[in-house]
Each structure stands twice: as structure tokens, then as C-alpha cells.
Design a protein around this motif. Sequence first.
Motif, PDB file in Angstrom:
ATOM      1  N   LYS A 187      -8.147  32.269  60.808  1.00  0.00           N
ATOM      2  CA  LYS A 187      -8.704  31.608  59.730  1.00  0.00           C
ATOM      3  C   LYS A 187     -10.059  30.896  60.220  1.00  0.00           C
ATOM      4  O   LYS A 187      -9.948  30.340  61.301  1.00  0.00           O
ATOM      5  N   THR A 188     -11.008  31.070  59.349  1.00  0.00           N
ATOM      6  CA  THR A 188     -12.279  30.508  59.502  1.00  0.00           C
ATOM      7  C   THR A 188     -12.311  28.988  59.424  1.00  0.00           C
ATOM      8  O   THR A 188     -11.883  28.537  58.093  1.00  0.00           O
ATOM      9  N   VAL A 189     -12.796  28.193  60.165  1.00  0.00           N
ATOM     10  CA  VAL A 189     -12.701  26.772  60.090  1.00  0.00           C
ATOM     11  C   VAL A 189     -14.061  26.312  59.644  1.00  0.00           C
ATOM     12  O   VAL A 189     -15.152  26.785  60.156  1.00  0.00           O
ATOM     13  N   GLU A 190     -13.830  25.837  58.308  1.00  0.00           N
ATOM     14  CA  GLU A 190     -15.349  25.514  57.692  1.00  0.00           C
ATOM     15  C   GLU A 190     -15.758  24.222  58.343  1.00  0.00           C
ATOM     16  O   GLU A 190     -15.120  23.467  58.722  1.00  0.00           O
ATOM     17  N   LYS A 191     -17.028  24.312  58.522  1.00  0.00           N
ATOM     18  CA  LYS A 191     -17.765  23.203  59.027  1.00  0.00           C
ATOM     19  C   LYS A 191     -18.512  22.473  58.105  1.00  0.00           C
ATOM     20  O   LYS A 191     -19.222  23.208  57.187  1.00  0.00           O
ATOM     21  N   TYR A 192     -18.577  21.001  57.902  1.00  0.00           N
ATOM     22  CA  TYR A 192     -19.243  20.318  57.152  1.00  0.00           C
ATOM     23  C   TYR A 192     -20.423  19.384  57.867  1.00  0.00           C
ATOM     24  O   TYR A 192     -20.189  18.980  59.049  1.00  0.00           O
ATOM     25  N   ASN A 193     -21.593  19.117  57.140  1.00  0.00           N
ATOM     26  CA  ASN A 193     -22.379  18.214  57.562  1.00  0.00           C
ATOM     27  C   ASN A 193     -22.104  16.900  57.341  1.00  0.00           C
ATOM     28  O   ASN A 193     -22.414  15.860  58.175  1.00  0.00           O
ATOM     29  N   TYR A 194     -21.443  16.447  56.042  1.00  0.00           N
ATOM     30  CA  TYR A 194     -21.055  15.257  55.949  1.00  0.00           C
ATOM     31  C   TYR A 194     -19.761  15.024  55.161  1.00  0.00           C
ATOM     32  O   TYR A 194     -19.401  15.995  54.609  1.00  0.00           O
ATOM     33  N   HIS A 195     -19.377  13.921  55.165  1.00  0.00           N
ATOM     34  CA  HIS A 195     -17.979  13.747  54.697  1.00  0.00           C
ATOM     35  C   HIS A 195     -18.388  12.435  53.385  1.00  0.00           C
ATOM     36  O   HIS A 195     -18.412  11.439  53.886  1.00  0.00           O
ATOM     37  N   PHE A 196     -18.188  12.858  52.101  1.00  0.00           N
ATOM     38  CA  PHE A 196     -18.528  11.811  51.169  1.00  0.00           C
ATOM     39  C   PHE A 196     -17.164  11.676  50.200  1.00  0.00           C
ATOM     40  O   PHE A 196     -16.324  12.621  50.049  1.00  0.00           O
ATOM     41  N   VAL A 197     -17.225  10.346  49.694  1.00  0.00           N
ATOM     42  CA  VAL A 197     -16.089  10.228  48.627  1.00  0.00           C
ATOM     43  C   VAL A 197     -16.466   9.637  47.317  1.00  0.00           C
ATOM     44  O   VAL A 197     -17.559   8.975  47.194  1.00  0.00           O
ATOM     45  N   LEU A 198     -16.390  10.301  46.202  1.00  0.00           N
ATOM     46  CA  LEU A 198     -16.571  10.231  44.902  1.00  0.00           C
ATOM     47  C   LEU A 198     -15.463   9.182  44.078  1.00  0.00           C
ATOM     48  O   LEU A 198     -14.362   9.868  44.133  1.00  0.00           O
ATOM     49  N   VAL A 199     -15.813   7.935  43.970  1.00  0.00           N
ATOM     50  CA  VAL A 199     -14.666   7.166  43.143  1.00  0.00           C
ATOM     51  C   VAL A 199     -14.889   6.934  41.790  1.00  0.00           C
ATOM     52  O   VAL A 199     -15.827   6.284  41.453  1.00  0.00           O
ATOM     53  N   PRO A 200     -14.080   7.676  40.831  1.00  0.00           N
ATOM     54  CA  PRO A 200     -14.278   7.641  39.275  1.00  0.00           C
ATOM     55  C   PRO A 200     -13.492   6.200  38.872  1.00  0.00           C
ATOM     56  O   PRO A 200     -12.680   5.800  39.487  1.00  0.00           O
ATOM     57  N   GLU A 201     -13.985   6.051  37.570  1.00  0.00           N
ATOM     58  CA  GLU A 201     -13.139   5.059  36.824  1.00  0.00           C
ATOM     59  C   GLU A 201     -11.835   5.388  36.825  1.00  0.00           C
ATOM     60  O   GLU A 201     -10.846   4.504  36.722  1.00  0.00           O
ATOM     61  N   GLU A 202     -11.709   6.566  36.126  1.00  0.00           N
ATOM     62  CA  GLU A 202     -10.119   7.073  36.318  1.00  0.00           C
ATOM     63  C   GLU A 202     -10.344   8.693  36.650  1.00  0.00           C
ATOM     64  O   GLU A 202     -11.213   9.320  35.783  1.00  0.00           O
ATOM     65  N   MET A 203      -9.344   9.313  37.102  1.00  0.00           N
ATOM     66  CA  MET A 203      -9.385  10.546  37.648  1.00  0.00           C
ATOM     67  C   MET A 203      -9.147  11.603  36.387  1.00  0.00           C
ATOM     68  O   MET A 203      -9.935  12.777  36.340  1.00  0.00           O
ATOM     69  N   ASN A 214      -9.883  11.506  33.464  1.00  0.00           N
ATOM     70  CA  ASN A 214     -10.675  11.377  32.360  1.00  0.00           C
ATOM     71  C   ASN A 214     -11.769  12.680  32.086  1.00  0.00           C
ATOM     72  O   ASN A 214     -12.443  13.025  33.389  1.00  0.00           O
ATOM     73  N   GLU A 215     -11.969  13.165  30.993  1.00  0.00           N
ATOM     74  CA  GLU A 215     -12.748  14.391  30.856  1.00  0.00           C
ATOM     75  C   GLU A 215     -14.124  14.110  31.298  1.00  0.00           C
ATOM     76  O   GLU A 215     -14.862  15.020  31.748  1.00  0.00           O
ATOM     77  N   TYR A 216     -14.650  13.111  30.817  1.00  0.00           N
ATOM     78  CA  TYR A 216     -15.907  12.652  31.443  1.00  0.00           C
ATOM     79  C   TYR A 216     -16.291  12.928  32.619  1.00  0.00           C
ATOM     80  O   TYR A 216     -17.246  13.429  33.239  1.00  0.00           O
ATOM     81  N   TRP A 217     -15.514  12.025  33.638  1.00  0.00           N
ATOM     82  CA  TRP A 217     -15.221  12.084  35.034  1.00  0.00           C
ATOM     83  C   TRP A 217     -15.280  13.279  35.758  1.00  0.00           C
ATOM     84  O   TRP A 217     -15.807  13.725  36.683  1.00  0.00           O
ATOM     85  N   LYS A 218     -14.444  14.049  35.043  1.00  0.00           N
ATOM     86  CA  LYS A 218     -14.337  15.387  35.545  1.00  0.00           C
ATOM     87  C   LYS A 218     -15.544  16.285  35.649  1.00  0.00           C
ATOM     88  O   LYS A 218     -15.820  17.030  36.504  1.00  0.00           O
TER      89      LYS A 218
END
Length: 333
Positions: A40-56, A58-62
Motif C-alpha cells: 500500500k502507498t503511504v500518503e504523505k501530508y504537509n500539515y495536520h489540521f483540525v476543524l471543530v464545528p459547533e455540531e458535527m 449539522n447540514e450547514y457545518w457539513k
Amino acid sequence: MSKFSTISYSVGSLLFLISCSFSIYYGYKVITHDLPKEQKTVEKYNYHFVLVPEEMDNEYWKLVEKGAKDAAKKYGVLLEYAGPKQANIDDHVKTIEMSAASKVDGIMTQGLSDEQFTPLINRVVSSGIPVVTVDTDAANSRRLAYIGTDNYYAGYLAGKALIADTFGKVNVAIITGSFYANHMQQRVKGFEDAVKREKRINIIAVEESEISRVKAAEKANHILQEHPEVTAFFGTSALDGIEIAHVVTKYHKQKQIYIIGFDTLPETLGFIREGTIHATVVQEPYQMGYGAVKMMIDLLKGNKVPTIVHTDTKIIRKSDLPVSNQDRKAVDK
């Protein structure tokens, strides 16, 4: 060697060979089962971010998540979407704290409450993790940038729309998602400022739905029972307008009560097409999510980023919507 010994030796040898054969066979099966057929190819990422919504959920936050994920894919970012399933400020705070403890490269979140979020964001930024606020600002904190709606202006637009769309005396009830959340406070304030010089318009009730369909319906029902003189509603969150429309329909008052809501969820657009909701404030959640990821990358690269980026906001009515097939059939008849 006796004949018996020879036979015993032959049988023993045969059993040993059979045993070895089974061992090799089953051993081979286990090994090949555990090993992947191809590397399997190991994906490499430049950065690791977290997005924290008001509620997961919720259609708007989707939609915010969709924009953020598209940007993350384009720029090689590992993006986590994590937070409370239903609006809960304590769970929201815990998610941010856990994300900071795991030493992610950046956190994108709402700035819901000055009292709780300002010191929290300040601690996270002091630890070396940049914070970008999305949808709702924490202007008094050390967040590096904000991208989202100008919520005061959005409420002001809603008030001006009500003025333009109505005539004569109007008694307005407001149902807001939260009394403590900055963006909800700003939407109510903008609306109040827009209509305060109109002597014919009176705000007679302001209730909180807690970003809950059930609560929004309960509050709308309560208002209509306690204030039968209500002739207009303003719902400051996506779910508020929808549930107001359900309750107004239940009382068969679609023609007597003007409703202005927030956002363009499919249910909202359906109520606009049928004339129950008269207008809604349009935000750009996808644009917020996409832009937040790009801003965070620029910040980490040391590029100059605007402190505040307001995404587009406007009012739409039925006349602004494309003609649906159902509308075409009605016209043909």
C-alpha cells in the motif's frame, strides 16, 4: 531391523510427512492471509489540521467541512473533522484542548463565547499552535485570522428585508439559536438596529432554541399561544426558520405571518418555494471551510494573511430561486 520395525518406521515417516504438509499448508495460508497482496502507498501530508464545528451532524457545518476537505486534498493536508454531535460548548472546548494536546499544526474553530473561548484560544496560540476562527469570530482573542459571515451585517440585512417586504404594523418574534454564542448575539443586534427606527415594527419576544429542532418548534408554538398578535418571525439559525415554518403551517397561518430565516438548506428552500418562508439570509459555508485551510497554510508559511475575511452574505426570496419542475407544471396547467 524386524519387519514390524520397518513398518512402524514407514508409518511414522508417513505421518511426519503428512503433519509437515499440513503445517506448511496452514502456515502458508495464515501468512498469505495476513500479508497484503500489494504494497500500500503511504500518503504523505504537509500539515495536520483540525476543524471543530459547533455540531458535527449539522447540514450547514457539513458544507463547511466539504470546503475544508476539498482544500485539504488540493494542498496535501491531513484534515480531521471533530467536535460535539450536538451543540455543546463544554464538548467543543474539550475537543480544542485535545487537539492542542496532540500537537496538530493548526486548529480551525468557532469563537462561540468570549468568556470561555478567548482564554482557551490564547492558551493554544501561546503553545505555538495557530488558530483561525470560522463562521464565528473571537475578536478579543489572539486568534490569527477570522473567515466567515459578518454576523451583525447579516442580521441587519434580515431587518431591512422585513421592512421592505411588509407594510403596516408588524409584531416580530425572534428565535435565536443561542443567547451566549457571539454570532447569534450579533445577528439579533443587527436585526434590532435595522428595525428600531421603524415605529410600525415592534419586537415582542426573543427566545432561544439551543440549535435544536425540537426546542425551536417548542418556542415557536409557545410564542403563538402567548402572543397571538405576532405577524412576523426571524429565525437566526438554519433550523429555527424551518421549525417556525412547520409550526406556522400547523396553525394554518402561512398567509398571516411573515418568516425570514437563515441559510439555504433544502427544507428552507422548499418552504420558500411554497411561500411559507418569505426570505432567508444566504451564507457561504463552503467558501469558509476552503478559505480557512488556505489561510492556515499561508500563516504557517509566514505569508501575510488578512486578519478578517468576510464571506458573501445576501438575502434571497422566491423570485431569486430557479424555477422548479413542479412550478413549471403548475404554470403549464
